[in-house]
Design a protein around this motif. Structure first.
Motif, PDB file in Angstrom:
ATOM      1  N   SER A 117       0.834  -1.202   0.000  1.00  0.00           N
ATOM      2  CA  SER A 117       0.000   0.000   0.000  1.00  0.00           C
ATOM      3  C   SER A 117       0.867   1.250   0.000  1.00  0.00           C
ATOM      4  O   SER A 117       0.550   2.240  -0.659  1.00  0.00           O
ATOM      5  N   ALA A 118       1.970   1.204   0.736  1.00  0.00           N
ATOM      6  CA  ALA A 118       2.879   2.363   0.788  1.00  0.00           C
ATOM      7  C   ALA A 118       3.472   2.637  -0.594  1.00  0.00           C
ATOM      8  O   ALA A 118       3.601   3.793  -1.011  1.00  0.00           O
ATOM      9  N   ALA A 119       3.834   1.575  -1.305  1.00  0.00           N
ATOM     10  CA  ALA A 119       4.379   1.743  -2.652  1.00  0.00           C
ATOM     11  C   ALA A 119       3.321   2.309  -3.595  1.00  0.00           C
ATOM     12  O   ALA A 119       3.621   3.119  -4.474  1.00  0.00           O
ATOM     13  N   ALA A 120       2.072   1.898  -3.406  1.00  0.00           N
ATOM     14  CA  ALA A 120       0.981   2.431  -4.234  1.00  0.00           C
ATOM     15  C   ALA A 120       0.799   3.920  -3.985  1.00  0.00           C
ATOM     16  O   ALA A 120       0.616   4.693  -4.927  1.00  0.00           O
ATOM     17  N   LYS A 121       0.865   4.323  -2.725  1.00  0.00           N
ATOM     18  CA  LYS A 121       0.717   5.747  -2.408  1.00  0.00           C
ATOM     19  C   LYS A 121       1.872   6.561  -2.991  1.00  0.00           C
ATOM     20  O   LYS A 121       1.684   7.682  -3.464  1.00  0.00           O
TER      21      LYS A 121
END
Length: 198
Positions: A117-121
């Motif tokens: 999720s952090a990489a997506a953000k």
């Protein structure tokens, strides 16, 4: 100018008219070579904190919804088309792209599958810097923005959705539909499928 919550709620109304099928929400674990248990979750189910999804050999069922029957039906409904438009898809670098050949021009929906999720953000933020002036969209996913030219971008869990209508006329059809409104509408419809809102 910020996209109003009231206007967004009006855009979401078609979600009540045509729900997403439960079949399309089921993740196809057999189609995800090399994925972890996190990648076999159903659409709309959040990834557990700290969970990493391995790079997938094929797009997830969640990503493929942008070219599925439910979103196709919404496109036909919103644009009042007499038949389903042809679509073409590509899959490269964890980016699934579906191009709708609409009578008024191509509309491109793409989903970036990130490992976390952090990489997506981070991807969501970096993409914004390449699109020129943007404004935030309220009430979509975990973050959303749009351009004045017809692009809407939304991040949800490890997925980043981009709806690009920039190759359509600014205003088209007998009802003077705007491509900027279309990109927002379709982004809202896809999020409805991802989250199970019907």
């Amino acid at each position: 100018m910020t996209f109003s919550t009231r206007r967004l709620s009006l855009l979401a109304v078609p979600l009540l008219l045509v729900g997403c099928s439960s079949a399309s929400k089921s993740a196809d674990s057999a189609a995800r070579a090399g994925s972890t248990a996190a990648s076999s979750m159903s659409a709309g189910q959040p990834m557990p904190a700290g969970q990493t999804m391995a790079a997938a050999a094929v797009p997830t069922a969640t990503a493929k919804m942008v070219c599925g029957e439910d979103i196709m039906g919404k496109v036909v409904q919103v644009l009042k088309l007499t038949k389903k438009p042809a679509t073409t898809t590509t899959w490269a670098n964890q980016l699934y792209t579906c191009t709708y050949a609409l009578p008024m021009g191509p509309m491109v929906l793409s989903v970036k599958q990130s490992k976390t999720s952090a990489a997506a953000k981070a991807y969501f933020t970096s993409l914004r810097s390449t699109l020129g002036p943007t404004e935030s969209l309220v009430g979509l996913g975990e973050g959303a923005y749009r351009t004045t030219t017809g692009i809407a971008v939304v991040v949800k869990d490890n997925m980043t959705l981009k709806v690009d209508t920039t190759r359509l006329p600014a205003v088209f059809g007998p009802e003077d539909q705007k491509r900027t409104d279309l990109s927002n509408q379709i982004a809202s419809d896809v999020l409805g499928c991802w989250t199970g809102d019907e």
